[in-house]
Design a protein around this motif. Sequence first.
Motif, PDB file in Angstrom:
ATOM      1  N   LYS B 201     -75.700  30.827  16.283  1.00 53.76           N
ATOM      2  CA  LYS B 201     -74.795  30.277  15.272  1.00 53.76           C
ATOM      3  C   LYS B 201     -73.840  31.391  14.823  1.00 53.76           C
ATOM      4  O   LYS B 201     -74.273  32.499  14.510  1.00 53.76           O
ATOM      5  CB  LYS B 201     -75.627  29.785  14.080  1.00 53.76           C
ATOM      6  N   ILE B 202     -72.559  31.068  14.814  1.00 50.92           N
ATOM      7  CA  ILE B 202     -71.558  32.042  14.358  1.00 50.92           C
ATOM      8  C   ILE B 202     -70.923  31.538  13.068  1.00 50.92           C
ATOM      9  O   ILE B 202     -70.547  30.366  12.969  1.00 50.92           O
ATOM     10  CB  ILE B 202     -70.472  32.243  15.445  1.00 50.92           C
ATOM     11  N   ASP B 203     -70.820  32.407  12.076  1.00 54.42           N
ATOM     12  CA  ASP B 203     -70.115  32.053  10.849  1.00 54.42           C
ATOM     13  C   ASP B 203     -68.637  32.362  11.028  1.00 54.42           C
ATOM     14  O   ASP B 203     -68.276  33.492  11.368  1.00 54.42           O
ATOM     15  CB  ASP B 203     -70.682  32.834   9.655  1.00 54.42           C
ATOM     16  N   VAL B 204     -67.789  31.359  10.766  1.00 58.85           N
ATOM     17  CA  VAL B 204     -66.362  31.531  11.064  1.00 58.85           C
ATOM     18  C   VAL B 204     -65.627  32.354  10.003  1.00 58.85           C
ATOM     19  O   VAL B 204     -64.557  32.881  10.261  1.00 58.85           O
ATOM     20  CB  VAL B 204     -65.650  30.176  11.266  1.00 58.85           C
ATOM     21  N   ARG B 205     -66.195  32.464   8.804  1.00 60.84           N
ATOM     22  CA  ARG B 205     -65.529  33.259   7.770  1.00 60.84           C
ATOM     23  C   ARG B 205     -65.654  34.754   8.076  1.00 60.84           C
ATOM     24  O   ARG B 205     -64.707  35.510   7.983  1.00 60.84           O
ATOM     25  CB  ARG B 205     -66.145  32.971   6.404  1.00 60.84           C
ATOM     26  N   THR B 206     -66.868  35.150   8.409  1.00 60.77           N
ATOM     27  CA  THR B 206     -67.108  36.573   8.665  1.00 60.77           C
ATOM     28  C   THR B 206     -67.012  36.907  10.159  1.00 60.77           C
ATOM     29  O   THR B 206     -67.050  38.070  10.535  1.00 60.77           O
ATOM     30  CB  THR B 206     -68.502  36.974   8.169  1.00 60.77           C
ATOM     31  N   ARG B 207     -66.905  35.841  10.975  1.00 60.56           N
ATOM     32  CA  ARG B 207     -66.878  35.992  12.438  1.00 60.56           C
ATOM     33  C   ARG B 207     -68.097  36.761  12.941  1.00 60.56           C
ATOM     34  O   ARG B 207     -68.013  37.598  13.830  1.00 60.56           O
ATOM     35  CB  ARG B 207     -65.594  36.691  12.890  1.00 60.56           C
ATOM     36  N   MET B 208     -69.215  36.476  12.297  1.00 59.84           N
ATOM     37  CA  MET B 208     -70.463  37.156  12.683  1.00 59.84           C
ATOM     38  C   MET B 208     -71.509  36.135  13.108  1.00 59.84           C
ATOM     39  O   MET B 208     -71.587  35.056  12.524  1.00 59.84           O
ATOM     40  CB  MET B 208     -71.047  37.909  11.474  1.00 59.84           C
ATOM     41  N   PRO B 209     -72.338  36.494  14.101  1.00 60.55           N
ATOM     42  CA  PRO B 209     -73.522  35.678  14.342  1.00 60.55           C
ATOM     43  C   PRO B 209     -74.376  35.755  13.069  1.00 60.55           C
ATOM     44  O   PRO B 209     -74.545  36.836  12.504  1.00 60.55           O
ATOM     45  CB  PRO B 209     -74.235  36.386  15.495  1.00 60.55           C
ATOM     46  N   VAL B 210     -74.884  34.621  12.602  1.00 63.51           N
ATOM     47  CA  VAL B 210     -75.630  34.644  11.338  1.00 63.51           C
ATOM     48  C   VAL B 210     -76.971  35.365  11.503  1.00 63.51           C
ATOM     49  O   VAL B 210     -77.360  36.165  10.659  1.00 63.51           O
ATOM     50  CB  VAL B 210     -75.835  33.213  10.800  1.00 63.51           C
ATOM     51  N   LEU B 211     -77.670  35.092  12.602  1.00 57.20           N
ATOM     52  CA  LEU B 211     -78.967  35.742  12.800  1.00 57.20           C
ATOM     53  C   LEU B 211     -78.784  37.234  13.068  1.00 57.20           C
ATOM     54  O   LEU B 211     -77.936  37.622  13.875  1.00 57.20           O
ATOM     55  CB  LEU B 211     -79.707  35.118  13.981  1.00 57.20           C
ATOM     56  N   THR B 212     -79.590  38.047  12.403  1.00 53.62           N
ATOM     57  CA  THR B 212     -79.554  39.485  12.658  1.00 53.62           C
ATOM     58  C   THR B 212     -79.824  39.767  14.130  1.00 53.62           C
ATOM     59  O   THR B 212     -79.241  40.654  14.729  1.00 53.62           O
ATOM     60  CB  THR B 212     -80.604  40.196  11.780  1.00 53.62           C
ATOM     61  N   ASN B 213     -80.700  38.949  14.714  1.00 52.08           N
ATOM     62  CA  ASN B 213     -81.039  39.110  16.124  1.00 52.08           C
ATOM     63  C   ASN B 213     -79.988  38.486  17.056  1.00 52.08           C
ATOM     64  O   ASN B 213     -80.177  38.447  18.262  1.00 52.08           O
ATOM     65  CB  ASN B 213     -82.413  38.480  16.386  1.00 52.08           C
ATOM     66  N   VAL B 214     -78.911  37.986  16.470  1.00 51.67           N
ATOM     67  CA  VAL B 214     -77.826  37.314  17.182  1.00 51.67           C
ATOM     68  C   VAL B 214     -78.248  35.950  17.733  1.00 51.67           C
ATOM     69  O   VAL B 214     -77.678  34.923  17.385  1.00 51.67           O
ATOM     70  CB  VAL B 214     -77.199  38.178  18.302  1.00 51.67           C
ATOM     71  N   THR B 215     -79.255  35.940  18.602  1.00 52.63           N
ATOM     72  CA  THR B 215     -79.728  34.656  19.125  1.00 52.63           C
ATOM     73  C   THR B 215     -81.115  34.344  18.587  1.00 52.63           C
ATOM     74  O   THR B 215     -81.830  35.228  18.117  1.00 52.63           O
ATOM     75  CB  THR B 215     -79.797  34.655  20.657  1.00 52.63           C
ATOM     76  N   GLY B 216     -81.464  33.070  18.650  1.00 52.91           N
ATOM     77  CA  GLY B 216     -82.794  32.649  18.188  1.00 52.91           C
ATOM     78  C   GLY B 216     -83.261  31.474  19.010  1.00 52.91           C
ATOM     79  O   GLY B 216     -82.686  31.178  20.060  1.00 52.91           O
ATOM     80  N   GLY B 217     -84.273  30.791  18.529  1.00 55.33           N
ATOM     81  CA  GLY B 217     -84.810  29.641  19.247  1.00 55.33           C
ATOM     82  C   GLY B 217     -84.589  28.376  18.441  1.00 55.33           C
ATOM     83  O   GLY B 217     -84.901  28.312  17.263  1.00 55.33           O
ATOM     84  N   LEU B 218     -84.044  27.354  19.109  1.00 56.47           N
ATOM     85  CA  LEU B 218     -83.769  26.084  18.444  1.00 56.47           C
ATOM     86  C   LEU B 218     -84.986  25.161  18.545  1.00 56.47           C
ATOM     87  O   LEU B 218     -85.546  24.980  19.626  1.00 56.47           O
ATOM     88  CB  LEU B 218     -82.553  25.415  19.096  1.00 56.47           C
ATOM     89  N   SER B 219     -85.383  24.612  17.420  1.00 54.31           N
ATOM     90  CA  SER B 219     -86.512  23.675  17.384  1.00 54.31           C
ATOM     91  C   SER B 219     -86.090  22.440  16.604  1.00 54.31           C
ATOM     92  O   SER B 219     -84.972  22.372  16.110  1.00 54.31           O
ATOM     93  CB  SER B 219     -87.713  24.331  16.711  1.00 54.31           C
ATOM     94  N   GLY B 220     -86.975  21.488  16.476  1.00 55.39           N
ATOM     95  CA  GLY B 220     -86.671  20.292  15.697  1.00 55.39           C
ATOM     96  C   GLY B 220     -86.120  19.165  16.558  1.00 55.39           C
ATOM     97  O   GLY B 220     -86.128  19.244  17.787  1.00 55.39           O
ATOM     98  N   PRO B 221     -85.622  18.096  15.891  1.00 58.63           N
ATOM     99  CA  PRO B 221     -85.203  16.882  16.593  1.00 58.63           C
ATOM    100  C   PRO B 221     -84.278  17.135  17.790  1.00 58.63           C
ATOM    101  O   PRO B 221     -84.367  16.440  18.796  1.00 58.63           O
ATOM    102  CB  PRO B 221     -84.467  16.095  15.508  1.00 58.63           C
ATOM    103  N   ALA B 222     -83.388  18.131  17.686  1.00 54.34           N
ATOM    104  CA  ALA B 222     -82.465  18.396  18.792  1.00 54.34           C
ATOM    105  C   ALA B 222     -83.211  18.762  20.070  1.00 54.34           C
ATOM    106  O   ALA B 222     -82.731  18.520  21.169  1.00 54.34           O
ATOM    107  CB  ALA B 222     -81.502  19.527  18.420  1.00 54.34           C
TER     108      ALA B 222
END
Lengths: 284, 312
Positions: B201-222
């Motif tokens: 996930k990238i935040d468009v205001r700060t142009r930064m990946p939100v997670l400190t680790n940059v990538t993570g694992g997606l879980s849940g209904p998706a």
Amino acid sequence: MRAPGEMEMVKVLKVIKESSSISTVLFSPVHIGRWSGLVPGQFLMVWIPGTDEVPMSVSFLKREPFRMGMTVQNIGEATQALCSLKQGDWIGIRGPYGYGFNLPSNVDKDLIIGVSGGVGAASTILAMEWARSEDFRTVNLVGARDRSLLVFRDRWRSISDEVRFSTDDGSFGHKGLVGDLLNMELLAMSDHERQRTMVFTCGPEIMMVQVKRLLDQFGVEGQFSLERFMKCGIGLCDSCSASGKRVCMDGPVFSGDAISLLRDFGRSHRDRSGRPLPLKECVR
Amino acid sequence: MEGPKLDVEVAGIRFLNPLILASGVADETGASMAEAVRMGAGGVVTKSLSLEPREGHPNPCVVEFPYGILNAMGLPNPGVRGYSDEVEEYLSTTRGSAPIIASVFGSSIEEYAMAAGAVKDLGVHAVEINGSCPNARGLGLQFGQDPLVIEDLVKEVKATVPIPVFFKLTPACSSIVDLAQAAQMGGADGLVAVNTMPAMKIDVRTRMPVLTNVTGGLSGPALRPVGVRCVYQIANSGKVHLPIIGAGGISTWEDALEYIMAGASAVQIGTAVTWGNLDVFSKIKEGMMTYMIEERIGRISDMVGSAKGVRS
């Protein structure tokens, strides 16, 4: 099932210096509907881009125009970054999370006593404002280590039928513990008055242990806002586990009865890896 | 007339119902896991454990979406030794009513095996090899995308512990069947499918990946349709004959049954525990019971793998 708490980016409106080490950060979210239903005592996860994301209480909430604020004591990297924010900086907020304070029915209670220690006041002050606006009589007992850490003094006066301050070093108000003030307050009350009283408390756990003991002794009901190390804030990682309860989801505000069942209360916290630590190592 | 039976047996382990608390969710302490069982879980998987304690990644480590959660906790855990009191508390509280599976990881095949050997001594009923965590460099996923490594890893762990060994698969692969088959070749007693999907996930205001680790694992209904597909493909491959525990985005009884009909003997529930609450277990159980009465189905096992397409 709760709605997922997507992060909302908000611009800092203003940073108010409450004392040398404590600041209030004000911002105004766009999705007002989501935040205006916040119950005092619930918390936000606040992202300071590039630094950290931390759980924070909401200390300030005003409608028209809609404003929210959090009050922070500079004690580490994340809180220092929060205190150093400037107008126009972006931060991310998600929430509101957890259970806040539960205002009793006016039929059962007529007095709410707020017992606040240090920056714990950031959580209780909003709850006590709410109690006051719902026509409860309010007594506020506010303690801190010293005068410089005793914040919101005018605000406390404006929302209290009675307010008393204490400092550990006697630099302001009663010299000693805020629990001593509670003891005096409860001693002066009749059994009937005690039954019609509810206590809201937030502060160092060692302080709340004393509050719990007094409430049990006098047969007064209370609600306690707990703090634990939190990673996710949404019941996933269990970092904030206290005796099988997740402070982020089952709390952070617990009833006195629920607190009685938490063996960890006043005894142990968990570190970042999940190892239990005795409470004294965690008290700041 | 007797009501439908929810108990299942997976790789020789009996669960009173097929709903298992997934690894890494509400399982920091023995008391938390016992709470899940009190609320209706048929079994639990521990936090993923390594030999030595790990603090995990700095925050932010989660991002919520309407359709799922992205997380990069970074495998925080107190180490196998540090966790022994938690397992002990769990076992003494639940008194054998719900099996506990220990999830393990390491930075080498040897470390995985040593962690597995150490958890066995804690009295757990099975080991789940976390060969698919996307959130820590050099740990997990790098072992779980290569069939040859999977085979060696499972073999080594099997040689170390006498209890059943499950291998948890990643959905981030070109052929889930190849990975499952590799685990079977290595001697796994069962599979868990699937772990989270690498995402960001990238935040468009700060142009930064939100997670400190940059990538993570997606879980849940998706993730659920992906997980169902993986379980179905493994179960219908004709090449893999291991029991499967389904996981990924289950929050209702229909979701659980979908996985079971795809070929899962039991299921794991994680994200739903954070969005709903621990009562998700009892709600799913009730829904399954009602369905089984309506459809005149006596046992869960009668439904396992019952979904068959015109062209499978």
